[in-house]
Every structure is written in structure tokens, then in C-alpha cells.
Write a protein that holds these residues in place. Structure first.
Motif, PDB file in Angstrom:
ATOM      1  N   ARG A   1     -25.985  -9.806  23.875  1.00 33.40           N
ATOM      2  CA  ARG A   1     -25.409 -10.940  23.134  1.00 33.40           C
ATOM      3  C   ARG A   1     -24.317 -10.479  22.186  1.00 33.40           C
TER       4      ARG A   1
ATOM      5  N   TYR B   1     -21.790 -13.750  16.458  1.00 39.62           N
ATOM      6  CA  TYR B   1     -23.079 -13.180  16.842  1.00 39.62           C
ATOM      7  C   TYR B   1     -24.015 -13.256  15.649  1.00 39.62           C
TER       8      TYR B   1
ATOM      9  N   GLN C   1     -29.207 -19.579  24.517  1.00 38.17           N
ATOM     10  CA  GLN C   1     -29.269 -18.150  24.266  1.00 38.17           C
ATOM     11  C   GLN C   1     -30.174 -17.489  25.287  1.00 38.17           C
TER      12      GLN C   1
END
Length: 81
Positions: free
Chosen positions: A58, A69, A79
Motif C-alpha cells: 500500500r 498513505y 483497501q
């Protein structure tokens, strides 16, 4: 943030890691949710190593795309769920 700080953002419970089922029951956190047609909602759980690995993905994706982030959001809508 260091590894411990990231892991502290999650709620941990004994379960089976989706990537490492052979480990048996270990501390896991929810990293995603699936919605099978006939069975409502199922949580996908990951061990600490997997949570860190997914957080790294991520973070790298956000850096490549110029996005924001914020660690601790695995398992939330959008997500990896």
C-alpha cells in the motif's frame, strides 16, 4: 512508523492466516472481507508478517501514484478488500 507501531494499529485475535494456513492458529488481524453469494460476509485474516507485507504494498503504491498513505486501514472498504 516502525513495524510495532503499524501492528499496534490493528485488532488481533487468534485465527488462520490466509497466506500461511499451515502455521495453524496464530494471532491475526482482518486484512479484507469477501461476500460469498450464499454466505453473507467472511473476513480474511493475516498474520503479522502478512500485515506488514500488505502495508508495504500500500505504501509503495501510494508513493508511485502520488496518493496518501495511512497505515492501519487494511480490511476497510477499498483497501485490498
Amino acid at each position: 512508523m516502525d513495524r510495532k507501531q503499524i501492528l499496534d494499529l490493528y485488532n488481533w485475535a487468534d485465527g488462520n492466516c490466509f497466506r500461511h494456513p499451515s502455521k495453524g492458529t496464530v494471532p491475526t488481524a482482518v486484512v479484507g472481507t469477501v461476500h460469498p453469494r450464499s454466505d453473507g460476509e467472511r473476513h480474511i485474516r493475516g498474520c503479522a508478517d502478512c500485515v506488514i507485507s500488505l502495508e508495504d504494498i500500500r505504501r509503495e503504491q501510494a508513493a508511485r501514484t502520488g496518493g496518501d498513505y495511512m497505515p492501519g486501514r487494511l480490511g476497510e472498504a477499498g483497501q485490498f478488500s
